[in-house]
Each structure stands twice: as structure tokens, then as C-alpha cells.
Design an enzyme around this catalytic site. Structure first.
Site, PDB file in Angstrom:
ATOM      1  N   SER A 239       0.845  -1.195   0.000  1.00  0.00           N
ATOM      2  CA  SER A 239       0.000   0.000   0.000  1.00  0.00           C
ATOM      3  C   SER A 239       0.880   1.245   0.000  1.00  0.00           C
ATOM      4  O   SER A 239       2.012   1.200   0.511  1.00  0.00           O
ATOM      5  CB  SER A 239      -0.866  -0.016   1.270  1.00  0.00           C
TER       6      SER A 239
ATOM      7  N   TYR B 278      -0.606  -0.388  10.462  1.00  0.00           N
ATOM      8  CA  TYR B 278      -0.815  -0.946   9.113  1.00  0.00           C
ATOM      9  C   TYR B 278       0.328  -0.519   8.196  1.00  0.00           C
ATOM     10  O   TYR B 278       0.916  -1.344   7.483  1.00  0.00           O
ATOM     11  CB  TYR B 278      -2.169  -0.451   8.589  1.00  0.00           C
TER      12      TYR B 278
HETATM   13  N1  LIG Z   1      -8.891  -1.559   0.085  1.00  0.00           N
HETATM   14  C1  LIG Z   1      -7.963  -0.604  -0.085  1.00  0.00           C
HETATM   15  O1  LIG Z   1      -8.242   0.592  -0.243  1.00  0.00           O
HETATM   16  C2  LIG Z   1      -6.510  -1.014  -0.110  1.00  0.00           C
HETATM   17  C3  LIG Z   1      -5.550  -0.025  -0.380  1.00  0.00           C
HETATM   18  C4  LIG Z   1      -4.220  -0.385  -0.433  1.00  0.00           C
HETATM   19  C5  LIG Z   1      -3.854  -1.697  -0.199  1.00  0.00           C
HETATM   20  N2  LIG Z   1      -4.813  -2.637   0.091  1.00  0.00           N
HETATM   21  C6  LIG Z   1      -4.371  -4.010   0.356  1.00  0.00           C
HETATM   22  O2  LIG Z   1      -4.934  -4.859  -0.624  1.00  0.00           O
HETATM   23  C7  LIG Z   1      -5.153  -6.159  -0.071  1.00  0.00           C
HETATM   24  C8  LIG Z   1      -6.602  -6.587  -0.303  1.00  0.00           C
HETATM   25  O3  LIG Z   1      -7.456  -5.597   0.249  1.00  0.00           O
HETATM   26  P1  LIG Z   1      -9.056  -5.733   0.208  1.00  0.00           P
HETATM   27  O4  LIG Z   1      -9.580  -4.378   0.541  1.00  0.00           O
HETATM   28  O5  LIG Z   1      -9.497  -6.442  -1.020  1.00  0.00           O
HETATM   29  O6  LIG Z   1      -9.256  -6.691   1.456  1.00  0.00           O
HETATM   30  P2  LIG Z   1     -10.622  -7.219   2.117  1.00  0.00           P
HETATM   31  O7  LIG Z   1     -10.509  -6.886   3.574  1.00  0.00           O
HETATM   32  O8  LIG Z   1     -11.832  -6.775   1.353  1.00  0.00           O
HETATM   33  O9  LIG Z   1     -10.485  -8.787   1.911  1.00  0.00           O
HETATM   34  C9  LIG Z   1      -9.418  -9.470   2.507  1.00  0.00           C
HETATM   35  C10 LIG Z   1      -9.745 -10.949   2.598  1.00  0.00           C
HETATM   36  O10 LIG Z   1      -8.666 -11.532   3.337  1.00  0.00           O
HETATM   37  C11 LIG Z   1      -9.189 -12.433   4.271  1.00  0.00           C
HETATM   38  N3  LIG Z   1      -8.264 -12.511   5.393  1.00  0.00           N
HETATM   39  C12 LIG Z   1      -8.157 -11.637   6.432  1.00  0.00           C
HETATM   40  N4  LIG Z   1      -7.232 -12.073   7.289  1.00  0.00           N
HETATM   41  C13 LIG Z   1      -6.750 -13.237   6.795  1.00  0.00           C
HETATM   42  C14 LIG Z   1      -5.788 -14.171   7.263  1.00  0.00           C
HETATM   43  N5  LIG Z   1      -5.155 -13.974   8.436  1.00  0.00           N
HETATM   44  N6  LIG Z   1      -5.518 -15.264   6.502  1.00  0.00           N
HETATM   45  C15 LIG Z   1      -6.168 -15.470   5.322  1.00  0.00           C
HETATM   46  N7  LIG Z   1      -7.126 -14.638   4.847  1.00  0.00           N
HETATM   47  C16 LIG Z   1      -7.409 -13.524   5.583  1.00  0.00           C
HETATM   48  C17 LIG Z   1     -10.542 -11.868   4.665  1.00  0.00           C
HETATM   49  O11 LIG Z   1     -11.413 -12.879   5.169  1.00  0.00           O
HETATM   50  C18 LIG Z   1     -11.031 -11.264   3.348  1.00  0.00           C
HETATM   51  O12 LIG Z   1     -11.808 -12.183   2.604  1.00  0.00           O
HETATM   52  C19 LIG Z   1      -4.779  -6.054   1.397  1.00  0.00           C
HETATM   53  O13 LIG Z   1      -3.442  -6.494   1.578  1.00  0.00           O
HETATM   54  C20 LIG Z   1      -4.879  -4.568   1.674  1.00  0.00           C
HETATM   55  O14 LIG Z   1      -4.087  -4.185   2.767  1.00  0.00           O
HETATM   56  C21 LIG Z   1      -6.123  -2.321   0.137  1.00  0.00           C
END
Ligand SMILES: NC(=O)c1ccc[n+]([C@@H]2O[C@H](COP(=O)([O-])OP(=O)(O)OC[C@H]3O[C@@H](n4cnc5c(N)ncnc54)[C@H](O)[C@@H]3O)[C@@H](O)[C@H]2O)c1
Length: 247
Positions: A142, A156
Site C-alpha cells: 500500500s 498498518y
Molecule cells: N482496500 C484498499 O483501499 C486497499 C488499499 C491499499 C492496499 N490494500 C491491500 O490490498 C489487499 C486486499 O485488500 P481488500 O480491501 O481487497 O481486502 P478485504 O478486507 O476486502 O479482503 C481481505 C480478505 O482476506 C481475508 N483474510 C483476512 N485475514 C486473513 C488471514 N489472516 N488469513 C487469510 N485470509 C485472511 C478476509 O477474510 C477477506 O476475505 C490487502 O493487503 C490490503 O491491505 C487495500
């Protein structure tokens, strides 16, 4: 180009959101995809959607923060591609707060999933990748792991920054074995649980491309990094963020 036929990929946290999009794209390019999530039903549903679309996918539920569970789940798989996508605050919702006000008990969740989760999966697959002379480690990071932000997400950011640094070390340690390691630093993405149109519109205006990202923006970047054609790309942090500033 970018053919992934014959490759076995793992996408962690792929039961929804960006991870589900990445898994769909890798399968569309011919990879067999292991769809991980800590919630088994989500992993099953995401894998089933890929199969319904003609792709090759199966669910592999486990918790990336549980090292023994990671090792047990991955022991019998010869992985070519690992996408470390499970993140945010793990199984808990993100609770943004200034660090000075934060209970230290709240540091663990983001650090465990964003840093230790990446280390756990990497450690479980790396020796096999090196022996076979091929591997692709890709961490979904991120902008918060690269720059400071005023939005109360410092643990984070520390987890993501740690994972980015860890990928760089993996790149150097394992380059001679045909294993590459890179990070994608994402900007603001559409979130599964946010349905506030005003908030989405205001966040979108802050992004030069005028919209938030989706798994369809990140999947193709993963295909490229996972491909044979990206053989000479390693140790990099690539911003995929619609043009948002990163310094
Ligand atoms: N959403 C944003 O704006 C954003 C921005 C920058 C980076 N990211 C990164 O992108 C990635 C995906 O984000 P997202 O928003 O699609 O996530 P999300 O929270 O919508 O989905 C994440 C999934 O991971 C699963 N999960 C959580 N903990 C887990 C664990 N310990 N083991 C296995 N599975 C687990 C959850 O059940 C969920 O289905 C993440 O690494 C997040 O930090 C997201």
C-alpha cells in the site's frame, strides 16, 4: 505473452475484494489457482466462481498468521506464484486512530497479517521454489507502507513497509535461484463493505484518474510480474494507484 499455463499460484485473502480479482485474472491467463481465505466459505465461493467461468481453481482455507497452519496447507503444493494479498487489519475491521491514543494491543492485528503473514507463506514455499529454479513472490502492499498519511493507520503502514522491505531482501537473497520478489503499492481501492456513494465520489476526486481502483486494475499487474517475461524485474515496489502522489 504472459502465458501462465502450467503454473500453480496461491492468492491469500482471495475470498473477496482485490484478492478475488487477482485470482480470477491469474486463472484467466491459464494458471491453476489455490484460493486462500481465513473464512473457508469465502474461499470456496471465490474458487467456484472461477471454475464457473472456465478457470482452474480450488479453495485452500487457512490463516496466514498461523505459521503451523500455513506450513501444513502448503507442504504438498509445488507453487510457482505466491500473491500475498491478505492484509488490512486481518480478520478484524480497520479501526483508524492516531498512534498516541492507540492501545498497544491494537498493533498486533495489522502487523501479524501484513508482515508475519507474508513471512509465513514465503518461508513455507521458498526452499521448493529455489530447488526448482523458479518462483514469483508478489506482495500486495500500500502507499501507506511507503509514505506517511494523516489517517490513523500507522501500525498498518509499519506492516506494509516491513513487507516491502522483506520483499527486497527476498529478491536479493534468491535472485540466483530464479525467484523474483516484488511489491505492488496500491492506492485507494473500492472496498467491499463501503456503500456510501458520497464518500466514494469524494475519495475518487482525490485520485488523478478520477476513480478508485478494483481487482481488475491489480490482476493484470500480477499477471505481468508472475510471467516469464518479468524474469528481470525483482526487488521493486510498483505503485498502482491511478496517479496519486507517492512522495
Ligand atoms: N482496500 C484498499 O483501499 C486497499 C488499499 C491499499 C492496499 N490494500 C491491500 O490490498 C489487499 C486486499 O485488500 P481488500 O480491501 O481487497 O481486502 P478485504 O478486507 O476486502 O479482503 C481481505 C480478505 O482476506 C481475508 N483474510 C483476512 N485475514 C486473513 C488471514 N489472516 N488469513 C487469510 N485470509 C485472511 C478476509 O477474510 C477477506 O476475505 C490487502 O493487503 C490490503 O491491505 C487495500
Amino acid at each position: 505473452m504472459f502465458d501462465l499455463n502450467g503454473r500453480l499460484a496461491l492468492v491469500t485473502g482471495a475470498g473477496q475484494g482485490i484478492g478475488a480479482g487477482i485470482a480470477k485474472h491469474l486463472a484467466g491467463q491459464g494458471a491453476r489457482v489455490l484460493v486462500n481465505d481465513v473464512v473457508a466459505e469465502k474461499a470456496e465461493a471465490s474458487a467456484a466462481a472461477i471454475r464457473d467461468a472456465g478457470g482452474n481453481a480450488e479453495a485452500l482455507p487457512f490463516d496466514v498468521t498461523d505459521r503451523e497452519a500455513v506450513v501444513a496447507a502448503l507442504a504438498s503444493h509445488e507453487l510457482d506464484i505466491v500473491i500475498n494479498n491478505a492484509g488490512n487489519a486481518g480478520a478484524q475491521p480497520m479501526q483508524p486512530q492516531p498512534f498516541r491514543e492507540m492501545d498497544p494491543a491494537r498493533w498486533d492485528g495489522p502487523l501479524e497479517v501484513n508482515l508475519y503473514g507474508v513471512m509465513n507463506t514465503t518461508h513455507a514455499v521458498l526452499a521448493g521454489m529455489c530447488e526448482r529454479g523458479h518462483g514469483r513472490l508478489i506482495t500486495i502492499a500500500s502507499g501507506a507502507g511507503v509514505i506517511g498519511l494523516p489517517i490513523g493507520v500507522s501500525p498498518y503502514g509499519a506492516g506494509k513497509g516491513g513487507a516491502i522491505s522483506f520483499m527486497r531482501h527476498m529478491a536479493i537473497e534468491n535472485a540466483a535461484f530464479g525467484v523474483t520478489a516484488n511489491s505492488l503499492a496500491l492506492g485507494l481501492m473500492e472496498m467491499t463493505e463501503v456503500h456510501d456513494e458520497k464518500l466514494v465520489a469524494s475519495l475518487s476526486r482525490s485520485i488523478p484518474r478520477g476513480r478508485m481502483g478494483t481487482g481488475d486494475d491489480i490482476g493484470p499487474a500480477c499477471i505481468w510480474l508472475a510471467s516469464d517475461e518479468a524474469n528481470w524485474v525483482t526487488g521493486q515496489t510498483i505503485h498502482v494507484n491511478g496517479g496519486s502522489l507517492t512522495t
